[in-house]
Design an enzyme around this catalytic site. Structure first.
Site, mmCIF file in Angstrom:
data_model
loop_
_atom_site.group_PDB
_atom_site.id
_atom_site.type_symbol
_atom_site.label_atom_id
_atom_site.label_comp_id
_atom_site.label_asym_id
_atom_site.label_seq_id
_atom_site.Cartn_x
_atom_site.Cartn_y
_atom_site.Cartn_z
ATOM 1 C CB CYS A 220 -2.064 -0.673 9.041
ATOM 2 S SG CYS A 220 -0.832 0.646 9.192
ATOM 3 C CG ASN B 53 -0.380 -0.212 2.512
ATOM 4 O OD1 ASN B 53 0.795 -0.553 2.627
ATOM 5 N ND2 ASN B 53 -1.157 -0.020 3.567
ATOM 6 C CD GLU C 177 3.455 0.516 9.773
ATOM 7 O OE1 GLU C 177 2.476 1.095 9.256
ATOM 8 O OE2 GLU C 177 4.637 0.782 9.473
#
Length: 475
Positions: A284, A154, A250
């Site tokens: 996220c 992304n 992450e």
């Protein structure tokens, strides 16, 4: 014939015997191919990086910073060109793709400057025995060695740069593994560092099939630090393979927007829509559920629904708000969450529509906690509203998630907002704003299954260095 992109290894651009073709998610157009590296080629990458480490770490912070500033300047110069490729490769709006490249340059520049501000310390002490000699400790930070940076689809440039720059300024050498869908963008980032003249072996790229090199690149004994952004299941596997080596993860999130009775509903609606549907929800830190007080739920749902109805739907080159998801698997997953919610009684406020990988934006009202959409991360343009009767209920539902990345609280009562923030089991709480990454000098982290370690330029530099203490007697 489409372009064959090469990996940057030990200062040279190299093909592999096999290749992986990359196609645009929106159009299906072939964009080019990247090398499918073997384990033996990974060994070569790591060997060249290790060989380059002594000379690179011996440079001063100023000398290392000069290379980073040059790379940042090149990214700014080529932002339109790189952004155009990035936009096609991950189905991101053109303006957003170009902005990602510019933001990456800003992070690299900031990391170079932050490196110049890194400090050690001198400590004075001694034994608890009165007769002991007085001691001085000189404490300084040293690079950990070889950093494996693994970036997600992304933000294939930005979330590579945020790993690479802090690692390099600290004196580490880097191997970048970009996502397969996003690997061309990662290679274009590498071209900027190569043109900046970074010494051979200091920065290298790895592309290949996960089934061949996925585990191998992580568990390889040459790697000293693993910095990964991606899904929680993959992050958990990396944690197991890493053993005792330090990691920074992450991972996923199920970020809640908690809206209280006294909130400015116009501000809340604007931020919730921007937070939930930016890049089609493939973030996220996207707002992934709204926990709203029942007394203001009708009004907020109406405002959000109107804004979602106004979102544009189309292709990346049109700068549409909602574009096709990264692949069919992602779209299928989102559709499964939608169907489950509808079957269990949630109220869709827009037409449920899908065309290929394009899932049209959708708000569900009256979602309940027995629905998958209340708990699972969609990574797509669907937003559930869960009505609650108290702040305590909102906090309880938010904290029951396996994730703990971020949350938002919308209220005009700031003492109450801070009290709620203290109770939320997340890394960051935003007050009267959407959940989001940044600014990049702030700490960025997740609790529970949302990650491990603390990012943000200064914090990333500290994470990718180790403390060494040199002690001597002065009397």
């Amino acid at each position: 014939m489409t372009k064959q992109y090469k990996n940057y290894v030990n200062g040279e651009w190299k093909l592999s015997e096999n290749e992986i073709k990359i196609y645009a998610p929106a159009s299906g157009e072939e964009l080019g191919s990247v090398p499918a590296m073997t384990q033996a080629e990974v060994d070569d990458v790591y060997a060249s990086a290790k060989a380059a480490l002594p000379a690179w770490r011996a440079l001063s912070y100023v000398e290392r910073a000069n290379y980073l500033h040059k790379a940042a300047d090149i990214l700014v110069r080529d932002a339109e060109k790189i952004g155009s490729v990035l936009s096609q490769e991950v189905a991101k709006g053109h303006k957003s793709a170009v902005s990602e490249v510019i933001r990456t340059a800003e992070i690299i520049n900031y990391a170079a400057e932050e490196g110049l501000r890194m400090e050690g310390e001198v400590l004075e002490g001694g034994s608890f025995e009165a007769a002991s000699k007085k001691k001085i400790a000189i404490v300084r930070r040293e690079p950990v060695g070889l950093v494996l940076a693994i970036s997600p689809f992304n933000y294939p440039v930005n979330l590579a740069g945020s790993k690479i720059a802090p690692a390099l300024i600290a004196g580490n050498v880097v191997a970048l593994k970009p996502p397969t869908q996003g690997s061309i963008s990662g290679i274009l980032l590498a071209q900027a560092f190569a043109e900046a003249g970074i010494p051979a072996g200091v920065f290298n790229t790895i592309t290949g099939r996960g089934s061949v090199i996925g585990d191998y690149i992580v568990e390889h004994e040459a790697v000293n630090f693993i910095n990964f952004t991606g899904s929680t299941p993959v992050g958990e596997r990396i944690g197991k393979l890493a053993g005792m080596r330090p990691i920074m993860l992450e991972l996923g999130g199920k970020d809640s927007a908690i809206v209280l009775e006294d909130a400015d509903l116009d501000v809340a609606a604007k931020n919730i829509v921007a937070g939930a549907f930016g890049y089609s929800g493939q973030r996220c830190t996207a707002v992934k559920r709204v926990l709203v007080m029942d007394s203001v739920a009708d009004a907020l749902v109406e405002k959000v629904s109107q804004k979602v109805s106004a979102l544009t739907i189309g292709n990346p080159e049109d700068d549409a708000d909602i574009t096709p998801l990264i692949d069919t698997k992602a779209a299928d997953f989102v559709e499964g969450l939608i169907n489950d919610a509808k079957e269990k009684g949630a109220q869709p406020l827009h037409e449920i529509k899908r065309e290929g990988n394009l899932v049209c934006p959708l708000v569900f009202d009256k979602v309940t906690t027995d629905m998958r959409l209340a708990w699972e991360e969609p990574f797509g343009p669907v937003l559930p509203f869960i009505r609650v009767k108290s702040v305590e209920e909102a906090i309880k539902i938010s904290n029951e998630s396996e994730y703990g990345l971020q949350a938002s609280v919308f209220t005009n009562n700031f003492p109450r907002a801070f009290a709620i923030a203290e109770q939320l089991e997340v890394g960051t709480v935003h007050i009267n704003n959407k959940t989001q990454r940044g600014t990049d000098n702030f700490p960025f982290l997740g609790a529970k299954k949302s990650g491990a370690g603390v990012q943000g330029v200064k914090y990333s530099i500290e994470a990718m260095t180790s403390v060494k203490s040199v002690v001597f007697d002065i009397e």
